[in-house]
Scaffold this motif. Structure first.
Motif, PDB file in Angstrom:
ATOM      1  N   PHE A 228       0.431  -8.075  -9.396  1.00  0.00           N
ATOM      2  CA  PHE A 228       1.641  -7.257  -9.349  1.00  0.00           C
ATOM      3  C   PHE A 228       1.991  -6.703 -10.729  1.00  0.00           C
ATOM      4  N   LEU A 229       1.660  -7.442 -11.777  1.00  0.00           N
ATOM      5  CA  LEU A 229       1.848  -6.906 -13.125  1.00  0.00           C
ATOM      6  C   LEU A 229       0.892  -5.746 -13.358  1.00  0.00           C
ATOM      7  N   TRP A 230      -0.346  -5.853 -12.886  1.00  0.00           N
ATOM      8  CA  TRP A 230      -1.330  -4.774 -13.000  1.00  0.00           C
ATOM      9  C   TRP A 230      -0.792  -3.505 -12.330  1.00  0.00           C
ATOM     10  N   LEU A 231      -0.247  -3.652 -11.120  1.00  0.00           N
ATOM     11  CA  LEU A 231       0.270  -2.498 -10.385  1.00  0.00           C
ATOM     12  C   LEU A 231       1.478  -1.881 -11.097  1.00  0.00           C
ATOM     13  N   GLU A 232       2.376  -2.713 -11.605  1.00  0.00           N
ATOM     14  CA  GLU A 232       3.541  -2.204 -12.333  1.00  0.00           C
ATOM     15  C   GLU A 232       3.120  -1.500 -13.618  1.00  0.00           C
ATOM     16  N   MET A 233       2.133  -2.079 -14.312  1.00  0.00           N
ATOM     17  CA  MET A 233       1.702  -1.490 -15.565  1.00  0.00           C
ATOM     18  C   MET A 233       1.038  -0.136 -15.311  1.00  0.00           C
ATOM     19  N   ARG A 234       0.252  -0.044 -14.252  1.00  0.00           N
ATOM     20  CA  ARG A 234      -0.370   1.231 -13.908  1.00  0.00           C
ATOM     21  C   ARG A 234       0.686   2.303 -13.675  1.00  0.00           C
ATOM     22  N   GLN A 235       1.754   1.924 -12.967  1.00  0.00           N
ATOM     23  CA  GLN A 235       2.825   2.875 -12.692  1.00  0.00           C
ATOM     24  C   GLN A 235       3.560   3.268 -13.975  1.00  0.00           C
ATOM     25  N   SER A 236       3.845   2.291 -14.816  1.00  0.00           N
ATOM     26  CA  SER A 236       4.682   2.547 -15.996  1.00  0.00           C
ATOM     27  C   SER A 236       3.955   3.342 -17.074  1.00  0.00           C
ATOM     28  N   LEU A 237       2.618   3.357 -17.053  1.00  0.00           N
ATOM     29  CA  LEU A 237       1.847   4.031 -18.097  1.00  0.00           C
ATOM     30  C   LEU A 237       1.296   5.377 -17.635  1.00  0.00           C
ATOM     31  N   CYS A 238       1.893   5.936 -16.577  1.00  0.00           N
ATOM     32  CA  CYS A 238       1.349   7.169 -16.001  1.00  0.00           C
ATOM     33  C   CYS A 238       1.650   8.406 -16.845  1.00  0.00           C
ATOM     34  N   GLN A 239       2.451   8.270 -17.893  1.00  0.00           N
ATOM     35  CA  GLN A 239       2.714   9.406 -18.785  1.00  0.00           C
ATOM     36  C   GLN A 239       2.279   9.133 -20.224  1.00  0.00           C
ATOM     37  N   VAL A 240       1.522   8.057 -20.433  1.00  0.00           N
ATOM     38  CA  VAL A 240       1.045   7.719 -21.771  1.00  0.00           C
ATOM     39  C   VAL A 240      -0.379   8.248 -21.934  1.00  0.00           C
ATOM     40  N   LEU A 242      -4.178   9.005 -23.145  1.00  0.00           N
ATOM     41  CA  LEU A 242      -5.244   8.104 -23.566  1.00  0.00           C
ATOM     42  C   LEU A 242      -5.309   8.049 -25.088  1.00  0.00           C
ATOM     43  N   PRO A 243      -5.348   6.847 -25.661  1.00  0.00           N
ATOM     44  CA  PRO A 243      -5.457   6.747 -27.125  1.00  0.00           C
ATOM     45  C   PRO A 243      -6.868   7.087 -27.579  1.00  0.00           C
ATOM     46  N   LYS A 244      -7.018   7.261 -28.889  1.00  0.00           N
ATOM     47  CA  LYS A 244      -8.321   7.633 -29.427  1.00  0.00           C
ATOM     48  C   LYS A 244      -9.248   6.450 -29.609  1.00  0.00           C
ATOM     49  N   ASP A 245      -8.709   5.242 -29.727  1.00  0.00           N
ATOM     50  CA  ASP A 245      -9.579   4.084 -29.938  1.00  0.00           C
ATOM     51  C   ASP A 245      -9.073   2.887 -29.159  1.00  0.00           C
ATOM     52  N   THR A 246      -9.928   1.875 -29.049  1.00  0.00           N
ATOM     53  CA  THR A 246      -9.640   0.711 -28.214  1.00  0.00           C
ATOM     54  C   THR A 246      -8.566  -0.186 -28.819  1.00  0.00           C
ATOM     55  N   ASP A 247      -8.451  -0.200 -30.136  1.00  0.00           N
ATOM     56  CA  ASP A 247      -7.407  -1.024 -30.758  1.00  0.00           C
ATOM     57  C   ASP A 247      -6.024  -0.491 -30.391  1.00  0.00           C
ATOM     58  N   GLU A 248      -5.882   0.819 -30.400  1.00  0.00           N
ATOM     59  CA  GLU A 248      -4.598   1.420 -30.020  1.00  0.00           C
ATOM     60  C   GLU A 248      -4.302   1.146 -28.555  1.00  0.00           C
ATOM     61  N   LEU A 249      -5.349   1.176 -27.725  1.00  0.00           N
ATOM     62  CA  LEU A 249      -5.149   0.864 -26.305  1.00  0.00           C
ATOM     63  C   LEU A 249      -4.656  -0.565 -26.138  1.00  0.00           C
ATOM     64  N   ALA A 250      -5.239  -1.499 -26.871  1.00  0.00           N
ATOM     65  CA  ALA A 250      -4.801  -2.895 -26.790  1.00  0.00           C
ATOM     66  C   ALA A 250      -3.339  -3.028 -27.193  1.00  0.00           C
ATOM     67  N   ASP A 251      -2.912  -2.273 -28.202  1.00  0.00           N
ATOM     68  CA  ASP A 251      -1.507  -2.309 -28.626  1.00  0.00           C
ATOM     69  C   ASP A 251      -0.584  -1.782 -27.523  1.00  0.00           C
ATOM     70  N   ILE A 252      -1.028  -0.713 -26.836  1.00  0.00           N
ATOM     71  CA  ILE A 252      -0.234  -0.137 -25.748  1.00  0.00           C
ATOM     72  C   ILE A 252      -0.079  -1.143 -24.613  1.00  0.00           C
ATOM     73  N   ILE A 253      -1.183  -1.789 -24.236  1.00  0.00           N
ATOM     74  CA  ILE A 253      -1.139  -2.760 -23.139  1.00  0.00           C
ATOM     75  C   ILE A 253      -0.271  -3.955 -23.527  1.00  0.00           C
ATOM     76  N   SER A 254      -0.382  -4.404 -24.755  1.00  0.00           N
ATOM     77  CA  SER A 254       0.421  -5.538 -25.225  1.00  0.00           C
ATOM     78  C   SER A 254       1.908  -5.208 -25.185  1.00  0.00           C
ATOM     79  N   ALA A 255       2.259  -3.988 -25.615  1.00  0.00           N
ATOM     80  CA  ALA A 255       3.662  -3.577 -25.607  1.00  0.00           C
ATOM     81  C   ALA A 255       4.185  -3.482 -24.179  1.00  0.00           C
ATOM     82  N   ALA A 256       3.369  -2.928 -23.268  1.00  0.00           N
ATOM     83  CA  ALA A 256       3.780  -2.826 -21.860  1.00  0.00           C
ATOM     84  C   ALA A 256       3.918  -4.204 -21.237  1.00  0.00           C
TER      85      ALA A 256
END
Length: 314
Positions: A228-240, A242-256
């Motif tokens: 259910f967290l996966w589904l909520e996160m998918r919904q909440s990040l629909c306007q973010v 794509l970052p340029k690198d994987t480290d930035e992506l990890a930061d986005i997921i951590s913040a969400a």
């Protein structure tokens, strides 16, 4: 002399991509040409050969349809990869995802920027449409899509698409904007419907968001609440974007993760599993989220997907 159609089918059968791709660039209408009698398109052949990510990426960019099935065994390119290879990268790129309404809107905004003006109230409403649709799939019938657009317009503005007057709203003190119903009824919504009819794949990074990395869902979960967290996160990040690198992506997921659960992803020792009431739907471990599973499984999986998209040139 061999026809272009026969040349495309032969080169795809042989897996000679360096020769085939220039042909398809010149004849993009042949991208989904099926062989006879088996019905293998170039994308099916690429899956059979286990082609490289750049090859798969260009086929998709040229319009290869991941949903097409062969005549003989009714297999998609994804099915062929599952059967012949252990290639999670190809499985991800070839999974026959369905297009969402928000993806179509994002594409129209980015490919038709001339229809908007500076400080355009219409564009602000478009942002609200994207957020409201979230990850809702495109309806199969264009008439149904048109109805969904009109109904959401009314829900967000309180006016029908046929309203004659401009709709005014204040975004902030001193900032007043106008929404033009005629723009949506005569220009923007028809563009969305035409794009929806033409598009089988929306894979280009210009209009992709972090939310698009979440489909397909994992086949294994840590605890029941993680789904259910996966589904909520998918919904909440629909306007973010794509970052340029994987480290930035990890930061986005951590913040969400912290925003949606109230817990830091880097938990204290002994505090890796925690309970979230709204995720409690019954069963063992109901409502519990595993921060370690996100750190060790989900985030690396999402980072890998970003890498695969970038390597494929998408």
């Amino acid at each position: 002399m061999m026809s272009v159609n026969d040349k495309v089918l032969k080169l795809a059968f042989l897996g000679e991509w360096d020769t085939l791709l220039p042909v398809l660039r010149n004849y993009p209408h042949l991208i989904n040409l099926p062989s006879e009698p088996k019905g293998y398109t170039p994308l099916h052949q690429a899956a059979w050969h286990g082609a490289t990510l750049p090859v798969i990426g260009e086929l998709l960019f040229l319009g290869a349809d991941r949903s097409i099935t062969t005549h003989s065994r009714r297999q998609t390119a994804y099915d062929i990869v599952i059967e012949k290879h252990k290639r999670p990268d190809l499985e991800y790129l070839l999974f026959p995802k369905k297009v969402t309404i928000a993806q179509i809107i994002r594409k129209v905004v980015l490919t038709e920027p001339q229809i908007f003006e500076v400080y355009d109230g219409n564009l602000i409403l478009v942002d609200k449409l994207i957020a409201a649709f979230g990850v809702e799939l495109r309806p199969d019938k264009i008439e149904e899509l048109e109805n969904r657009l009109h109904h959401l317009f009314f829900a967000l503005t309180g006016q029908t698409i046929n309203a004659e007057k401009m709709i005014k709203f204040d975004a902030a003190q001193g900032f007043s904007f106008d929404v033009n119903p005629a723009f949506f009824g005569q220009t923007f919504f028809p563009l969305i419907c035409r794009t929806a009819q033409a598009e089988h794949n929306l894979v280009e990074s210009e209009w992709a968001t972090v939310s698009d990395l979440f489909e397909p869902s994992p086949t294994q979960w840590g605890l029941r609440g993680d789904l259910f967290l996966w589904l909520e996160m998918r919904q909440s990040l629909c306007q973010v974007s794509l970052p340029k690198d994987t480290d930035e992506l990890a930061d986005i997921i951590s913040a969400a993760f912290q925003a949606l659960t109230g817990k830091s992803l880097i938990s204290r020792v002994g505090d890796n599993d925690f309970f979230v009431e709204r995720f409690s739907r019954g069963g063992m471990s109901s409502g519990y989220v595993s921060s370690l599973y996100w750190l060790n499984e989900f985030i690396p999986q999402l980072q890998a997907r970003l890498n695969w998209l970038q390597t494929a040139g998408l």
